[in-house]
Design a protein around this motif. Structure first.
Motif, PDB file in Angstrom:
ATOM      1  N   GLU A 146       0.841  -1.194   0.000  1.00 37.40           N
ATOM      2  CA  GLU A 146       0.000   0.000   0.000  1.00 37.40           C
ATOM      3  C   GLU A 146       0.879   1.248   0.000  1.00 37.40           C
ATOM      4  OE1 GLU A 146      -0.531  -2.396   2.541  1.00 37.40           O
ATOM      5  OE2 GLU A 146      -2.159  -3.452   1.517  1.00 37.40           O
ATOM      6  N   PRO A 147       0.308   2.385  -0.474  1.00 38.74           N
ATOM      7  CA  PRO A 147       1.112   3.609  -0.597  1.00 38.74           C
ATOM      8  C   PRO A 147       1.670   4.120   0.728  1.00 38.74           C
ATOM      9  CG  PRO A 147      -1.037   3.887  -1.653  1.00 38.74           C
ATOM     10  CD  PRO A 147      -1.063   2.565  -0.980  1.00 38.74           C
ATOM     11  N   GLU A 148       0.960   3.859   1.848  1.00 35.83           N
ATOM     12  CA  GLU A 148       1.470   4.348   3.134  1.00 35.83           C
ATOM     13  C   GLU A 148       2.816   3.710   3.472  1.00 35.83           C
ATOM     14  OE1 GLU A 148      -1.530   2.921   2.752  1.00 35.83           O
ATOM     15  OE2 GLU A 148      -1.916   1.317   4.199  1.00 35.83           O
ATOM     16  N   TRP A 149       2.993   2.461   3.058  1.00 35.63           N
ATOM     17  CA  TRP A 149       4.252   1.788   3.399  1.00 35.63           C
ATOM     18  C   TRP A 149       5.370   2.170   2.453  1.00 35.63           C
ATOM     19  CZ3 TRP A 149       2.898   1.412   7.893  1.00 35.63           C
ATOM     20  CH2 TRP A 149       1.712   0.814   8.301  1.00 35.63           C
ATOM     21  N   SER A 150       5.048   2.459   1.195  1.00 29.33           N
ATOM     22  CA  SER A 150       6.119   2.939   0.318  1.00 29.33           C
ATOM     23  C   SER A 150       6.541   4.339   0.767  1.00 29.33           C
ATOM     24  CB  SER A 150       5.712   2.893  -1.155  1.00 29.33           C
ATOM     25  OG  SER A 150       4.714   3.818  -1.440  1.00 29.33           O
ATOM     26  N   ALA A 151       5.579   5.129   1.270  1.00 29.20           N
ATOM     27  CA  ALA A 151       5.921   6.464   1.775  1.00 29.20           C
ATOM     28  C   ALA A 151       6.819   6.361   3.012  1.00 29.20           C
ATOM     29  CB  ALA A 151       4.649   7.233   2.118  1.00 29.20           C
ATOM     30  N   LEU A 152       6.510   5.407   3.883  1.00 28.90           N
ATOM     31  CA  LEU A 152       7.321   5.247   5.095  1.00 28.90           C
ATOM     32  C   LEU A 152       8.734   4.763   4.744  1.00 28.90           C
ATOM     33  CD1 LEU A 152       7.453   5.383   8.176  1.00 28.90           C
ATOM     34  CD2 LEU A 152       6.586   3.038   8.268  1.00 28.90           C
ATOM     35  N   VAL A 153       8.794   3.838   3.811  1.00 28.95           N
ATOM     36  CA  VAL A 153      10.101   3.339   3.376  1.00 28.95           C
ATOM     37  C   VAL A 153      10.924   4.468   2.749  1.00 28.95           C
ATOM     38  CG1 VAL A 153      11.187   1.859   1.642  1.00 28.95           C
ATOM     39  CG2 VAL A 153       9.463   0.921   3.133  1.00 28.95           C
ATOM     40  N   ASP A 154      10.259   5.346   2.003  1.00 23.15           N
ATOM     41  CA  ASP A 154      10.959   6.500   1.420  1.00 23.15           C
ATOM     42  C   ASP A 154      11.521   7.410   2.515  1.00 23.15           C
ATOM     43  OD1 ASP A 154      10.523   5.703  -1.156  1.00 23.15           O
ATOM     44  OD2 ASP A 154       8.731   6.938  -1.461  1.00 23.15           O
ATOM     45  N   GLN A 158       7.315  12.939  16.065  1.00 24.46           N
ATOM     46  CA  GLN A 158       6.876  13.151  17.441  1.00 24.46           C
ATOM     47  C   GLN A 158       6.285  14.558  17.588  1.00 24.46           C
ATOM     48  OE1 GLN A 158       6.644  10.715  19.711  1.00 24.46           O
ATOM     49  NE2 GLN A 158       5.523  12.272  20.876  1.00 24.46           N
ATOM     50  N   LEU A 159       6.996  15.537  17.011  1.00 35.09           N
ATOM     51  CA  LEU A 159       6.504  16.921  17.056  1.00 35.09           C
ATOM     52  C   LEU A 159       5.159  17.033  16.352  1.00 35.09           C
ATOM     53  CD1 LEU A 159       9.698  19.072  16.383  1.00 35.09           C
ATOM     54  CD2 LEU A 159       8.234  19.119  18.427  1.00 35.09           C
ATOM     55  N   ALA A 160       5.078  16.392  15.194  1.00 38.63           N
ATOM     56  CA  ALA A 160       3.844  16.457  14.410  1.00 38.63           C
ATOM     57  C   ALA A 160       2.683  15.834  15.170  1.00 38.63           C
ATOM     58  CB  ALA A 160       4.044  15.762  13.070  1.00 38.63           C
ATOM     59  N   LEU A 188       3.380  11.008   4.476  1.00 37.57           N
ATOM     60  CA  LEU A 188       2.607  10.624   5.658  1.00 37.57           C
ATOM     61  C   LEU A 188       2.246  11.831   6.528  1.00 37.57           C
ATOM     62  CD1 LEU A 188       4.552   7.367   6.573  1.00 37.57           C
ATOM     63  CD2 LEU A 188       2.144   7.483   5.919  1.00 37.57           C
ATOM     64  N   PHE A 189       3.117  12.858   6.538  1.00 41.12           N
ATOM     65  CA  PHE A 189       2.811  14.055   7.329  1.00 41.12           C
ATOM     66  C   PHE A 189       1.554  14.729   6.777  1.00 41.12           C
ATOM     67  CE2 PHE A 189       7.245  13.279   8.193  1.00 41.12           C
ATOM     68  CZ  PHE A 189       7.372  13.567   9.542  1.00 41.12           C
ATOM     69  N   LEU A 194      -0.754  13.369   5.144  1.00 37.50           N
ATOM     70  CA  LEU A 194      -1.920  12.501   5.331  1.00 37.50           C
ATOM     71  C   LEU A 194      -2.697  12.893   6.590  1.00 37.50           C
ATOM     72  CD1 LEU A 194      -3.656   9.980   4.700  1.00 37.50           C
ATOM     73  CD2 LEU A 194      -1.955   8.607   5.894  1.00 37.50           C
ATOM     74  N   PHE A 195      -1.968  13.026   7.703  1.00 35.63           N
ATOM     75  CA  PHE A 195      -2.672  13.341   8.956  1.00 35.63           C
ATOM     76  C   PHE A 195      -3.099  14.802   9.013  1.00 35.63           C
ATOM     77  CE2 PHE A 195      -0.548   9.373   9.854  1.00 35.63           C
ATOM     78  CZ  PHE A 195      -1.571   8.660  10.445  1.00 35.63           C
ATOM     79  N   THR A 196      -2.258  15.692   8.482  1.00 30.54           N
ATOM     80  CA  THR A 196      -2.613  17.113   8.473  1.00 30.54           C
ATOM     81  C   THR A 196      -3.913  17.322   7.705  1.00 30.54           C
ATOM     82  OG1 THR A 196      -0.258  17.607   8.518  1.00 30.54           O
ATOM     83  CG2 THR A 196      -1.734  19.419   7.914  1.00 30.54           C
ATOM     84  N   VAL A 197      -3.981  16.758   6.498  1.00 36.08           N
ATOM     85  CA  VAL A 197      -5.171  16.937   5.658  1.00 36.08           C
ATOM     86  C   VAL A 197      -6.387  16.239   6.273  1.00 36.08           C
ATOM     87  CG1 VAL A 197      -6.184  16.422   3.390  1.00 36.08           C
ATOM     88  CG2 VAL A 197      -3.843  17.278   3.546  1.00 36.08           C
ATOM     89  N   THR A 198      -6.177  15.040   6.808  1.00 43.01           N
ATOM     90  CA  THR A 198      -7.296  14.308   7.410  1.00 43.01           C
ATOM     91  C   THR A 198      -7.929  15.119   8.538  1.00 43.01           C
ATOM     92  OG1 THR A 198      -6.268  12.197   6.848  1.00 43.01           O
ATOM     93  CG2 THR A 198      -7.944  12.154   8.564  1.00 43.01           C
ATOM     94  N   ILE A 199      -7.094  15.666   9.406  1.00 45.02           N
ATOM     95  CA  ILE A 199      -7.633  16.430  10.542  1.00 45.02           C
ATOM     96  C   ILE A 199      -8.308  17.713  10.055  1.00 45.02           C
ATOM     97  CG2 ILE A 199      -6.951  17.748  12.605  1.00 45.02           C
ATOM     98  CD1 ILE A 199      -4.878  15.429  13.079  1.00 45.02           C
ATOM     99  N   GLU A 200      -7.691  18.365   9.065  1.00 47.08           N
ATOM    100  CA  GLU A 200      -8.307  19.582   8.500  1.00 47.08           C
ATOM    101  C   GLU A 200      -9.699  19.283   7.956  1.00 47.08           C
ATOM    102  OE1 GLU A 200      -5.770  21.140   5.447  1.00 47.08           O
ATOM    103  OE2 GLU A 200      -4.260  21.792   6.928  1.00 47.08           O
ATOM    104  N   LYS A 201      -9.800  18.188   7.210  1.00 47.62           N
ATOM    105  CA  LYS A 201     -11.079  17.853   6.576  1.00 47.62           C
ATOM    106  C   LYS A 201     -12.138  17.497   7.622  1.00 47.62           C
ATOM    107  CE  LYS A 201      -9.653  16.435   1.934  1.00 47.62           C
ATOM    108  NZ  LYS A 201     -10.592  17.146   1.058  1.00 47.62           N
TER     109      LYS A 201
END
Lengths: 301, 401
Positions: A30-38, A179-181, A285-286, A288-295
């Motif tokens: 899945e794209p989340e894991w390729s993003a984490l690997v990157d 952690q900050l995020a 991934l950053f 992902l959570f920023t946009v999710t919370i905004e929406k």
């Protein structure tokens, strides 16, 4: 991301993979894991995601292109917990690539690294598409991502010992920013706590667990079964008694049922990115959570 | 966080104590699945089924009338250890009032030869063509394409060895060889001390953009055949004669599959287009066993056929499909009367069939199907109706391409 190539090039291009750099080929389900690997591997790895944010990871076929990709992978990173049960075992058997068989260093299941929610007390197909080992959508909790990132960076260091120091640096850097995020996101999402939200499928369990959001109902009568009109009218009654703020779904889910319920209950339908690439703004991934919370916050008003 | 890097060996050791796979936690039992298949069949024609120009054998038939069960299939498979995978499939079916247990696939396959090599030994469906290696419950139509019925007695299955190699190319490219016993239809006699048949295949495939995927395959099969029996027929005088073929047999085939779904998400809508073509050449001798005096003829035959089908899922759960089949044959021999008796005279007829299908899948595990065909296999046109359910209990099936 997959690259499109012309039909004829595809047919006749038998270019043997020639690693110019000693990079690690990572096949992410899945794209989340390729993003984490990157994030963790930088230029020492080359990542490929078998699916996009617009494809339901339960319902993928073991396509020829995926078999060809996994054949040349040094590391497979997948959610696991039976999310890919319909296609990953077929790919692995077809590929005959000893590096990535389950139990080998080249096989990494993200869900196996963390505590899972929704572990059913009993598994029976009459309950729908339930996963005996719990809900596999673990990537929507950034605290779990952190644990998975640590395990994954350890794995990269084993597979590519020369890069151990490099991975350590990348992980430390990622971990600090992450952690900050997390702290920032939690601050931003305070007003979401205790809200009731209708989901399409239980993809959101980990996100809601993290932010203290309550699942008001699911559009699917049973996990994996399409929403029926009967079920929607039942939900309308449930939501009259206990209202919900909104209906959320992923980019790959049909909006039909959500729109019907939205009209009947007069609550908004929100498409969340679900994973990297789910909306144009979500490039890592950053985001992902920023946009999710905004929406989610935007739909509260 | 540990700031100093740890030696990889220590990490590897630590890894052994971390969870490897969630799914593997409680799974020492094999994957078991049971497929139930129930049918209702209706034909407008009551005359005996034949496919002029083809010597029928194996399970070739039009199926049964009225309510009946299809093959009930029990399958078990599992990794044996880290080197081997094993699979066992048995079908329980009723043939002419007798309940029979048939061994379908029983094989052991390597997991860890590496470098893309896989070896398989046992009884298995040949990898020639596209539909051949799939169990018929996963087919999109209730019955087999006419060319599979005519050449392979529905499906080519045999005992032997298969070696395949997935070439490490950007485009999917797989080649394989099979050496098999050659005792079962359409071979026969297990010639060459039980090394009677060989097969070769090559498959290519890839994606075009996000929404399309394709596969192209080439197949070759050949066998030395000793006394391949095909359908018997009784004469008015009461003598039962069985056509028997001995000689060489070669089959060549090509198959093509194209699949489309919006953004590669097949959940809501998807379209599948599939076509296969096979041609068989035979050169040998046909005898009518049971005739007195023994009648025989030389026989040089060519039989070919193709089908094209398309299945479209227009909304979740519902699919429609259309299939067109056509066969042709050109058989010669020294005694044309014997060819006629053996079913090898095509009577100037080209078998063809048109089939419409509608199915509904409540979940991934249950499917209900209505199928209508206009079947011109032989000169009397037939209208076929099938109602069918296929349900699967147990292990989650594979989403194969």
């Amino acid at each position: 991301m997959r690259k499109g190539f012309s039909f004829f090039t595809a047919t006749f291009l038998f270019s043997f993979a020639s690693p110019l750099l000693a990079t690690i080929n990572v096949f992410a389900c899945e794209p989340e894991w390729s993003a984490l690997v990157d994030e963790l591997g930088g230029e020492r790895i080359s990542s490929y995601s078998a699916t996009t944010a617009f494809q339901d990871p339960h319902h993928i076929e073991a396509r020829p292109s995926l078999i060809a990709k996994i054949r040349r992978a040094d590391l497979v990173v997948c959610s696991g917990a039976e999310l890919e049960v319909g296609w990953l075992p077929v790919l692995l058997r077809q590929a005959a690539n000893t590096n990535i068989m389950p139990g080998k260093m080249g096989y990494f299941e993200a869900a196996a690294q963390v505590e899972r929610l929704d572990i059913p007390e009993k598994t029976d197909r009459s309950l729908g598409d339930v996963h005996a080992s719990g809900n596999p959508h673990v990537h929507l909790d950034p605290r779990r991502i952190k644990i998975i990132a640590e395990a994954l960076f350890n794995r990269l260091s084993i597979l590519d010992p020369q890069g151990a120091e490099f991975y350590q640096q990348r992980f430390d850097d990622f971990n600090q920013r992450w952690q900050l995020a997390i702290e920032q996101w939690q601050l931003q999402a305070r007003e979401l706590k205790g809200q009731r939200i209708v989901v399409h499928h239980r993809d959101w369990v980990y996100l809601f667990d993290w932010l203290g959001i309550e699942i008001a109902a699911a559009l699917e009568p049973k996990p994996g079964l399409p929403a029926s009109p009967g079920h929607i009218s039942l939900l309308t009654k449930t939501l009259t008694a206990e209202p919900a703020k909104m209906i959320v779904h992923t980019p790959y889910q049909s909006t039909r049922a959500a729109k019907r319920l939205s009209q009947m209950r007069n609550i908004p339908v929100v498409e969340l990115p679900y994973t990297v690439g789910g909306t144009e703004q979500v490039k890592d991934l950053f985001d992902l959570f920023t946009v999710t919370i905004e929406k989610l916050k935007a739909a509260l008003i | 966080m540990k700031k100093n890097s740890i030696a990889p060996g220590v990490l590897a050791f630590a890894y052994l104590y971390s969870t490897v796979s969630v799914a593997a936690e409680s799974r020492f039992n094999p994957d078991i699945s049971l497929t139930l298949d129930g049918r209702y069949g209706s034909y407008s024609n009551t005359s005996d089924y034949e496919l002029p120009g083809f010597m029928l054998g194996g399970e070739a038939s039009r199926g049964e009338q009225g309510f009946h069960l299809g093959h009930t299939e029990l399958s078990m498979s599992s990794n044996i250890d880290d080197m081997f995978f094993g699979k066992f499939t048995t079908a329980i079916a009723e043939h002419e009032g007798e309940t029979e247990v048939e061994l379908e696939e029983v094989y052991v396959e390597t997991l860890a030869l590496g470098n893309g090599f896989t070896a398989r030994a046992g009884r298995f469906y040949s990898d020639i063509g596209y539909l051949n290696n799939q169990h018929n419950h996963s087919w999109d139509f209730t019955d087999e394409p006419l060319i599979y019925r005519g050449l392979f007695g529905n499906q080519l299955i045999d005992d032997g060895l298969q070696v395949s190699w997935l070439v490490p190319t950007e485009t999917y490219f797989k080649v394989g060889l099979e050496a098999t016993r050659g005792a079962r239809f359409p071979a026969g006699g297990a010639a060459n001390e039980g090394n009677g048949a060989y097969a070769m295949f090559a498959k290519f495939g890839g994606d075009v953009g996000l929404s399309n995927a394709w596969q192209l395959g080439f197949s070759h099969w050949r066998a030395d055949i000793e006394n391949r029996a095909s359908g018997t027929h009784a004469h008015e005088a009461g003598a039962v004669e069985t056509p028997n073929y001995s000689g060489e047999s070669t089959v060549n085939g090509v198959d093509f599959i194209w699949k489309w779904s919006p953004n590669g998400n097949n959940r809501e809508q998807n379209l599948k287009i599939q076509a296969e073509y096979f041609v068989r050449d035979e050169d040998g001798q046909v005898e009518l066993v049971g005739s007195d005096p023994l009648e025989s003829t030389t026989y040089q035959g060519e039989q070919s056929g193709w089908y094209l089908q398309s299945v479209y899922q227009f909304i979740p759960r519902w699919r429609v499909g259309y299939r067109y089949d056509q066969l042709d044959s050109d058989n010669k021999g020294s005694d044309s009367d014997v060819l006629v008796e053996a079913g090898l005279d095509n009577e100037g007829h080209k078998p063809e069939r048109s089939t419409l299908m509608l199915d509904y899948s409540y979940s991934e595990y249950s499917r209900f199907r209505l199928q209508l065909s206009k079947d011109d296999s032989y000169e009397d046109s037939d209208n076929l109706v099938f109602l069918q359910y296929i349900v699967t209990l147990g292990a989650h099936g594979a989403h194969r391409f």
